[in-house]
Design an enzyme around this catalytic site. Structure first.
Site, PDB file in Angstrom:
ATOM      1  N   CYS A  99      -0.292   8.839  -6.263  1.00  0.00           N
ATOM      2  CA  CYS A  99      -1.328   7.808  -6.120  1.00  0.00           C
ATOM      3  C   CYS A  99      -0.691   6.426  -6.013  1.00  0.00           C
ATOM      4  CB  CYS A  99      -2.286   7.881  -7.299  1.00  0.00           C
ATOM      5  SG  CYS A  99      -3.689   6.755  -7.178  1.00  0.00           S
ATOM      6  N   CYS A 199      -7.253  12.614 -13.011  1.00  0.00           N
ATOM      7  CA  CYS A 199      -8.615  12.090 -12.883  1.00  0.00           C
ATOM      8  C   CYS A 199      -9.530  12.980 -12.057  1.00  0.00           C
ATOM      9  CB  CYS A 199      -8.580  10.676 -12.298  1.00  0.00           C
ATOM     10  SG  CYS A 199      -7.946  10.593 -10.602  1.00  0.00           S
TER      11      CYS A 199
END
Length: 363
Positions: A99, A199
């Site tokens: 990410c 997440c």
């Protein structure tokens, strides 16, 4: 400076943004809508609708503009799909590192620059040190002052250009100090728990169940290094190097030695197990090498960190074509292809590489 503050909804990014506002910079808060998920009260992720609401409240408190940028398509392609593909190939990726590499300091930074901003502020615990005289001096990425919170490992994929547009205001702070500062500022997230879950994984059964839903279950053999079948598995993607629990083995006669996962082989659909001593490796080979500054010398002493919360291991690194090879001074274990190794010279991050293979040198 004109800065975009990446606001996750947590205390760290909130205080980072507040410090830049107090320093007199023009700050705009941005929350990244990534996985488009809502989560239960027990979640410890960082990109839910609830987190976006927390980030907005902080921005309102700081009296700065606030926007939500939908990067869910990019996140799906660059992080989630990559995560699934890597596990299907028998590798173990770090999605938070991906990410940073492909979303926060690529798509986000590029978009911020296109809009006329000078850089991106995040709540990462790491330091940037100006080496030499500006503007020709090199910006160096260093470990944070607080070793317990240091996040330089997950930033080891950043290039010099990305470092030039990055601001990490918390590098010289400890987490208790940050929470106290948030409380003094009246920020509602002062006591919000840290995020540490992946997440986009919300399955009650965790990563294994989530992967099973996407890759299915294909049972196969659990074998010793010599090919002897000692059990059956219910999906090779559910096993990681170093794992012991969850192995239903038929041990060879007379052998009571515990077995650990040594590797997974999706091509043959087998999980390879063996005694604990076979987990020890002293050489790591990586590809997709990225340098945070000038490339390291062909052979140089370096420390290497092999996982996000692992300890640095001393060794010697050398460049072999497009690959980075690190010879470790002491054996380590639990290292799998797909993980990232990050090189250090003292506290400075030199660069990173994705682990292709590991091994043990002949005695």
């Amino acid at each position: 400076m004109r800065l975009v503050a990446a606001m996750s909804g947590g205390v760290d990014s909130a205080v980072a943004a507040a410090r830049m506002v107090r320093a007199g910079h023009q700050v705009v808060g941005v929350h990244l809508a990534l996985a488009r998920v809502e989560v239960g009260p027990g979640s410890r992720g960082c990109c839910s609708i609830r987190d976006a609401q927390d980030a907005r409240r902080v921005a309102d408190h700081l009296a700065i503009p606030f926007y939500v940028w939908d990067l869910s398509q990019e996140f799906q392609q660059e992080v989630i799909d990559d995560f699934v593909d890597e596990y299907a190939a028998g590798r173990t990726p770090n999605p938070c590192l991906r990410c940073n590499e492909r979303i926060k300091f690529a798509v986000l930074l590029d978009r911020a620059r296109a809009l006329g901003f000078d850089g991106v502020v995040t709540g990462h615990y790491a330091r940037i040190v100006e080496a030499g005289d500006a503007p020709t001096g090199q910006r160096e990425l260093h470990r944070a002052l607080d070793p317990a919170k240091d996040q330089s490992y997950v930033l080891g994929v950043l290039t010099p250009d990305q470092l030039a547009g990055s601001v990490f205001p918390l590098g010289d702070s400890t987490k208790p100090d940050v929470r106290r500062e948030a409380e003094m500022l009246g920020l509602a997230v002062a006591d919000k728990p840290d995020s540490h879950d992946i997440c986009f994984i919300q399955s009650p059964g965790g990563t294994r169940e989530w992967l099973t839903q996407r890759l299915g279950v294909r049972s196969g053999d659990i074998v010793e290094p010599d090919g002897t079948v000692v059990g059956r598995h219910d999906g090779a993607t559910g096993y990681t190097v170093g794992q012991r629990r969850g192995l239903a083995l038929r041990r060879p006669a007379g052998d009571g030695t515990p077995r650990y996962v040594l590797s997974t082989d999706p091509a043959r659909n087998v999980v390879v197990v063996g005694p604990e001593r076979l987990l020890d490796i002293d050489e790591v080979v990586g590809g997709d090498v990225r340098w945070c500054g000038p490339p390291a010398a062909e052979e140089t002493a370096a420390g290497v960190q092999l996982r996000a919360h692992g300890q640095e291991v001393p060794g010697v690194s050398r460049i072999e074509g497009a690959q980075l090879v690190v010879r470790l001074h002491r054996p380590t274990r639990g290292v799998a292809p797909g993980q990232t190794m990050v090189l250090y010279h003292g506290t400075r991050v030199v660069g990173s590489a994705t682990i292709i293979r590991t091994g043990r040198r002949a005695a």
